[in-house]
Design a protein around this motif. Sequence first.
Motif, PDB file in Angstrom:
ATOM      1  N   GLY A  57     -36.837  72.818-108.065  1.00  0.00           N
ATOM      2  CA  GLY A  57     -35.957  72.780-106.915  1.00  0.00           C
ATOM      3  C   GLY A  57     -35.970  74.049-106.096  1.00  0.00           C
ATOM      4  N   THR A  86     -33.546  71.250 -97.905  1.00  0.00           N
ATOM      5  CA  THR A  86     -32.256  71.502 -98.555  1.00  0.00           C
ATOM      6  C   THR A  86     -31.477  72.569 -97.798  1.00  0.00           C
ATOM      7  N   ARG A 146     -43.021  65.719-101.515  1.00  0.00           N
ATOM      8  CA  ARG A 146     -42.106  66.116-102.587  1.00  0.00           C
ATOM      9  C   ARG A 146     -41.546  67.526-102.338  1.00  0.00           C
ATOM     10  N   LYS A 160     -38.918  67.241 -99.639  1.00  0.00           N
ATOM     11  CA  LYS A 160     -37.681  66.616-100.131  1.00  0.00           C
ATOM     12  C   LYS A 160     -36.903  67.536-101.070  1.00  0.00           C
ATOM     13  N   GLU A 161     -37.604  68.159-102.025  1.00  0.00           N
ATOM     14  CA  GLU A 161     -36.931  68.942-103.058  1.00  0.00           C
ATOM     15  C   GLU A 161     -36.554  70.352-102.618  1.00  0.00           C
ATOM     16  N   VAL A 162     -37.248  70.887-101.615  1.00  0.00           N
ATOM     17  CA  VAL A 162     -36.994  72.284-101.234  1.00  0.00           C
ATOM     18  C   VAL A 162     -36.753  72.449 -99.735  1.00  0.00           C
ATOM     19  N   TYR A 181     -46.292  73.894-104.317  1.00  0.00           N
ATOM     20  CA  TYR A 181     -45.169  73.204-104.937  1.00  0.00           C
ATOM     21  C   TYR A 181     -44.794  73.957-106.206  1.00  0.00           C
TER      22      TYR A 181
END
Length: 154
Positions: A138, A65, A57, A60-62, A134
């Motif tokens: 974002g 990007t 996660r 994917k989210e950070v 985490y």
Amino acid sequence: MKKIVAIVFLVMGSMAVQAQELAWETSMEKAVQVSMKTKKPLLLFFTGSDWCGWCIRLQKEVLKTQEFATWAKENVVLVELDFPRRSPQQPEIQKQNNELQQLFQVAGYPTVWFSNPTKKDGKINLDKLGSTGYVAGGPSKWLEAANQILSVKQ
């Protein structure tokens, strides 16, 4: 209309490619050399890439990007310290990662440590700057936490 859709896909595709172009070192020796040469701290990403849901996660989210990629290129040397369960790993990388896990007292995943390598009496020392994991919200929230760690200790 077709041109607009095509342009959007091209832009999105190029952003995804740029985010994937980040160089994650797996060798601490090489990462330390780059860090000392560039005067950038190490970002040590302790992960279980093939089993840890929170690690996936965070990726994917950070970490995958464009916002993170831009920040990382300017601010840190990226090091992935993986602890896979199903994927094979070189014995020397496994040994290195286990030693670093003990040194940084990593008890859970994902854990991200920031560290400055220094050389004293011919030996490399890793000065701990701080850690995170985490962070919900974002890339902007995660980078806010990372910048706070880096600003305090540099």
